[in-house]
Every structure is written in structure tokens, then in C-alpha cells.
Design a protein around this motif. Structure first.
Motif, PDB file in Angstrom:
ATOM      1  N   MET A  34       0.831  -1.211   0.000  1.00  0.00           N
ATOM      2  CA  MET A  34       0.000   0.000   0.000  1.00  0.00           C
ATOM      3  C   MET A  34       0.862   1.256   0.000  1.00  0.00           C
ATOM      4  O   MET A  34       0.494   2.265  -0.612  1.00  0.00           O
ATOM      5  CB  MET A  34      -0.953   0.009   1.215  1.00  0.00           C
ATOM      6  CG  MET A  34      -2.131  -0.934   1.131  1.00  0.00           C
ATOM      7  SD  MET A  34      -3.179  -0.795  -0.348  1.00  0.00           S
ATOM      8  CE  MET A  34      -3.838   0.870  -0.188  1.00  0.00           C
ATOM      9  N   LYS A  36       1.897   1.576  -3.476  1.00  0.00           N
ATOM     10  CA  LYS A  36       0.716   1.908  -4.288  1.00  0.00           C
ATOM     11  C   LYS A  36       0.416   3.408  -4.213  1.00  0.00           C
ATOM     12  O   LYS A  36       0.258   4.077  -5.231  1.00  0.00           O
ATOM     13  CB  LYS A  36      -0.491   1.106  -3.770  1.00  0.00           C
ATOM     14  CG  LYS A  36      -1.781   1.329  -4.535  1.00  0.00           C
ATOM     15  CD  LYS A  36      -2.949   0.545  -3.951  1.00  0.00           C
ATOM     16  CE  LYS A  36      -2.835  -0.953  -4.149  1.00  0.00           C
ATOM     17  NZ  LYS A  36      -4.092  -1.693  -3.896  1.00  0.00           N
ATOM     18  N   LYS A  59      -2.414  -1.868   6.522  1.00  0.00           N
ATOM     19  CA  LYS A  59      -3.357  -2.947   6.208  1.00  0.00           C
ATOM     20  C   LYS A  59      -3.841  -3.572   7.497  1.00  0.00           C
ATOM     21  O   LYS A  59      -3.089  -3.657   8.472  1.00  0.00           O
ATOM     22  CB  LYS A  59      -2.677  -4.036   5.363  1.00  0.00           C
ATOM     23  CG  LYS A  59      -3.638  -4.856   4.522  1.00  0.00           C
ATOM     24  CD  LYS A  59      -3.903  -4.173   3.188  1.00  0.00           C
ATOM     25  CE  LYS A  59      -4.916  -4.899   2.345  1.00  0.00           C
ATOM     26  NZ  LYS A  59      -5.047  -4.270   1.014  1.00  0.00           N
ATOM     27  N   PRO A  74     -12.309  -1.222   2.674  1.00  0.00           N
ATOM     28  CA  PRO A  74     -12.663  -2.607   2.383  1.00  0.00           C
ATOM     29  C   PRO A  74     -11.520  -3.346   1.683  1.00  0.00           C
ATOM     30  O   PRO A  74     -10.636  -2.725   1.101  1.00  0.00           O
ATOM     31  CB  PRO A  74     -13.854  -2.470   1.434  1.00  0.00           C
ATOM     32  CG  PRO A  74     -13.650  -1.151   0.767  1.00  0.00           C
ATOM     33  CD  PRO A  74     -12.907  -0.280   1.729  1.00  0.00           C
ATOM     34  N   ASP A  75     -11.527  -4.637   1.775  1.00  0.00           N
ATOM     35  CA  ASP A  75     -10.565  -5.477   1.067  1.00  0.00           C
ATOM     36  C   ASP A  75     -11.212  -6.849   0.898  1.00  0.00           C
ATOM     37  O   ASP A  75     -12.413  -7.001   1.139  1.00  0.00           O
ATOM     38  CB  ASP A  75      -9.243  -5.556   1.850  1.00  0.00           C
ATOM     39  CG  ASP A  75      -8.089  -6.032   0.969  1.00  0.00           C
ATOM     40  OD1 ASP A  75      -7.652  -5.264   0.109  1.00  0.00           O
ATOM     41  OD2 ASP A  75      -7.646  -7.178   1.116  1.00  0.00           O
ATOM     42  N   CYS A  97     -15.018   4.189   2.300  1.00  0.00           N
ATOM     43  CA  CYS A  97     -15.897   3.316   1.510  1.00  0.00           C
ATOM     44  C   CYS A  97     -17.124   2.793   2.246  1.00  0.00           C
ATOM     45  O   CYS A  97     -17.621   1.707   1.932  1.00  0.00           O
ATOM     46  CB  CYS A  97     -15.111   2.146   0.908  1.00  0.00           C
ATOM     47  SG  CYS A  97     -13.746   2.651  -0.147  1.00  0.00           S
ATOM     48  N   ASN A 153      -3.534  -8.210  -5.456  1.00  0.00           N
ATOM     49  CA  ASN A 153      -2.385  -7.720  -4.680  1.00  0.00           C
ATOM     50  C   ASN A 153      -1.368  -8.846  -4.491  1.00  0.00           C
ATOM     51  O   ASN A 153      -1.730 -10.010  -4.402  1.00  0.00           O
ATOM     52  CB  ASN A 153      -2.851  -7.210  -3.305  1.00  0.00           C
ATOM     53  CG  ASN A 153      -3.539  -5.856  -3.392  1.00  0.00           C
ATOM     54  OD1 ASN A 153      -3.090  -4.952  -4.108  1.00  0.00           O
ATOM     55  ND2 ASN A 153      -4.643  -5.715  -2.678  1.00  0.00           N
TER      56      ASN A 153
END
Ligand code: PHE
Length: 351
Positions: free
Chosen positions: A59, A62, A74, A112-113, A133, A258
Motif C-alpha cells: 500500500m 501503491k 493494512k 474494504p478489502d 468506503c 495484490n
């Protein structure tokens, strides 16, 4: 287990759920760490820790490559095999996550994931403001998968241009592994573009929507090694192993899953075989880009969409740089992330 270069890792037994709740804050050098909450089954909670460490570092990269003023983090809730996550336990899990996030005082915000939804984010939002989200009607930007799919499509245009001199995906042979919330949307977008689609999922129920799109259905193993212009990994991570590389029959790989590489040297193996691999964290940034644009910068959906579509430009630039320097796109991307992180650290010295 990946290197520990994380700013902070919090591991606790959720007081309500009794399940391991892991929050990894990898870096806040560029700003508040962001990254989704994964609720997934693990044989051993340490595997969940490994995932959290890797995914949070991903992340950071990213956000840096996407040009976001945010760092990486995360959350992983490691659900033991055999534990049934009924609605009551699920709520307790989410409350435990919310308290873990709240205890970090805003250095990290979740989203969310895999295994969590906008509704779950609303539950977390009852106890902390540091959540992205939530459903639109509850004040959030909603499901992040449409933006992740759109950003992936943008990346595929850049790859197509590099391969065939045109960004148009009409007639491109695309093999897609994984028809989850992002994969299925992406398949829809690609079908609209007129791509020649081969699709797969471990869940045979996905065969019906695949047929509706006019896509050819196959097994995930076959899709992985099928002859294709672009292979699109859209399932869980670790799909690209050293053993798989010699079997591949695609010209390029770019997808939203990912952590696609089982180990980092696989990027070099792909390069040696002449297969173009675009790092997953560059391709999959659309969800985060959209949520942050709408919720932090209060941009309109149209403005956010322009940012998501700019992934095409980001990938084009990375591929140029990689070619120019004769390095892998993976290397070009980590170098870009490193430059941005170093510049941010130089601006904000540790006191
Ligand atoms: N979980 C997604 C990702 O890995 C999307 C996301 C992250 C959405 C953070 C909002 C905030 O990028």
C-alpha cells in the motif's frame, strides 16, 4: 516472513471476537497510512501477519506511485479454519477492528478489502471516523471495486499500446484469473471494449455471468498458462511462482490482485522470458485513488474518475522508464516510490 521495516504493527486478540486482529502501519512518510481490512481464513494466524506485513508495504508503494499524499497500512483478521463467521461474530470482529484502528489516533485509516464490504465499513464507522468506503447513503464513497476495475482497464490500455501500438483493447486476447468483485466488473468492461476473453474462477457459479459476457470459460490453471496477449491476475496473491514462469504463454501480465509474485525475484524471471509484468500495486490503485479523492478531497465522482484513468499515463511512463534504463517495470516502480518517499522524509525530518 517479509522484512520488518514497518513503523508500527499492532497484534491483539480481539476482546469481543477472540480472533487475531493485526494492523500493520508500514509508512506515514507521505501522510496518513491507508489500506483495506482483509477478513480471511488462515491455517495459522502468523500467515495472516505475513500477509499484513506484505500488503501494507504494498500500500505504501501503491500510494507513492499513484501520487497520493498517503502512506500504507493494512488490517488482517485471521479467521482460523473451521470458525464459522456468522453475522453476530462478524459484528464483533468489525468492532474489534474499529477499536484497533481508533487506538492508532488517525495515523491509519482502513477500508474494504478481500472479505469485507461497504456495509462492514459502516459498522467500523460507528466507532471510528478513520474508515473509507462506507455506503454512499451513509456518508462514504461506497464500493471501491468499480474504480479498481476501471483503473485496471486504464493500465491494460497502456500495456496494449506498448505491445501493439494502440490502446484499443478490441481484439486483444485477454486471459483473466479470478471473477470476484473486481474481476467480474473488469470482464464486463473488457467485453464492452471487444476484447477476446478467456475467464476463470475457482467458483463454478461464476460460469453463468461469464457466459453472459460472451467470454470463454476455463479452469484457473488453464487460464494462467493460456496463450494470450495479456494475462490478468484478479484473484488472491502468490499466483506467479518460479515454477509457473516457464509455462506462461502470454506477452504481458497486468492485473488487480495484490501481491502477485510469490517471491520478488520472479519479476526478473519474467523479464528474462520477455514477459512484461506491470506491478500489481500500480495496476490496482484505482479503488484507493477514488476513495481518497472523494472522501478526503471532496472531489466529484467525475474528477475522481479522471484521476483513476490517469493510471494509463502512470503505466506508460513506467514502461518508458524501464525500457530507457533497461530495468524491469518492477524496478522502475520501486525506484519511483523510493524517490517520492525520500523526498517526503527530507521535507519532514524526524525530530
Ligand atoms: N483495499 C483496496 C486496496 O488495496 C482499496 C482501498 C484501500 C480502498 C484503502 C480504500 C482505502 O487498494
Amino acid at each position: 516472513m517479509p522484512e520488518l521495516d514497518h513503523e508500527h504493527v499492532a497484534i491483539r486478540t480481539g476482546p469481543r471476537s477472540g480472533l487475531p486482529v493485526i494492523v500493520a502501519v508500514h509508512s506515514t512518510a507521505l501522510g496518513q497510512a491507508v489500506g483495506g481490512c482483509r477478513v480471511w481464513r488462515y491455517a495459522d494466524w502468523r500467515d495472516g501477519l505475513t500477509d499484513a506485513l506484505r500488503l501494507s508495504a504494498g500500500m505504501t508503494a501503491k500510494c507513492a506511485v499513484a501520487g497520493l499524499a498517503n502512506g500504507g497500512g493494512k488490517t488482517v483478521v485471521a479467521v482460523p479454519e473451521g470458525t464459522e463467521l456468522d453475522p453476530a461474530l462478524r459484528r464483533r470482529v468489525l468492532e474489534d477492528v474499529a477499536d484497533a484502528v481508533a487506538s492508532l489516533d488517525g495515523t491509519y485509516a482502513t477500508g474494504p478489502d478481500v472479505g469485507t464490504s461497504p456495509e462492514d465499513m459502516a459498522v467500523i464507522g460507528e466507532r471510528t471516523a478513520h474508515v473509507f468506503c462506507r455506503p454512499v447513503e451513509r456518508g462514504g464513497s461506497g464500493d471501491s471495486s468499480p474504480a479498481t476495475a476501471l483503473g485496471t482497464l486504464a493500465a491494460l490500455r497502456a500495456v496494449r499500446h506498448r505491445l501493439h501500438g494502440t490502446p484499443a483493447l478490441k481484439g486483444a486476447r485477454v486471459s483473466l484469473v479470478g471473477l470476484g468483485s473486481v474481476g467480474l466488473r473488469l470482464a464486463g468492461l473488457l467485453a464492452e471494449e471487444g476484447a477476446e476473453l478467456l475467464v476463470s474462477d475457482i467458483d463454478p457459479a461464476k460460469r453463468a455471468p461469464a457466459r453472459e459476457l460472451g467470454a470463454t470459460w476455463t479452469s484457473p490453471g488453464q487460464a494462467l498458462t493460456a496463450e494470450a496477449d495479456i494475462l490478468v491476475p484478479a484473484a488472491l496473491g502468490g499466483i506467479l511462482t518460479g515454477d509457473v514462469v516457464p509455462e506462461l504463454r502470454c506477452a504481458a501480465i497486468a492485473g488487480p490482485a495484490n501481491n502477485q509474485l510469490a517471491t520478488e525475484p520472479v519479476a526478473d524471471l519474467l523479464h528474462e522470458r520477455g514477459i512484461l509484468w506491470v506491478p500489481d500495486y500500480v495496476v490496482s490503485a484505482g479503488g484507493a485513488i477514488n476513495a481518497l479523492a472523494v472522501e478526503l478531497r471532496h472531489e466529484t465522482p467525475e474528477e475522481a474518475r479522471v484521476r483513476v484513468e490517469a493510471i494509463e499515463h502512470t503505466v506508460t511512463e513506467l514502461l518508458h522508464e524501464a525500457e530507457h534504463r533497461n530495468v524491469t517495470p518492477a524496478r522502475a516502480a520501486t525506484d519511483l516510490a523510493r524517490r517520492r518517499l525520500d523526498a517526503a522524509r527530507a521535507r519532514r525530518p524526524v525530530t
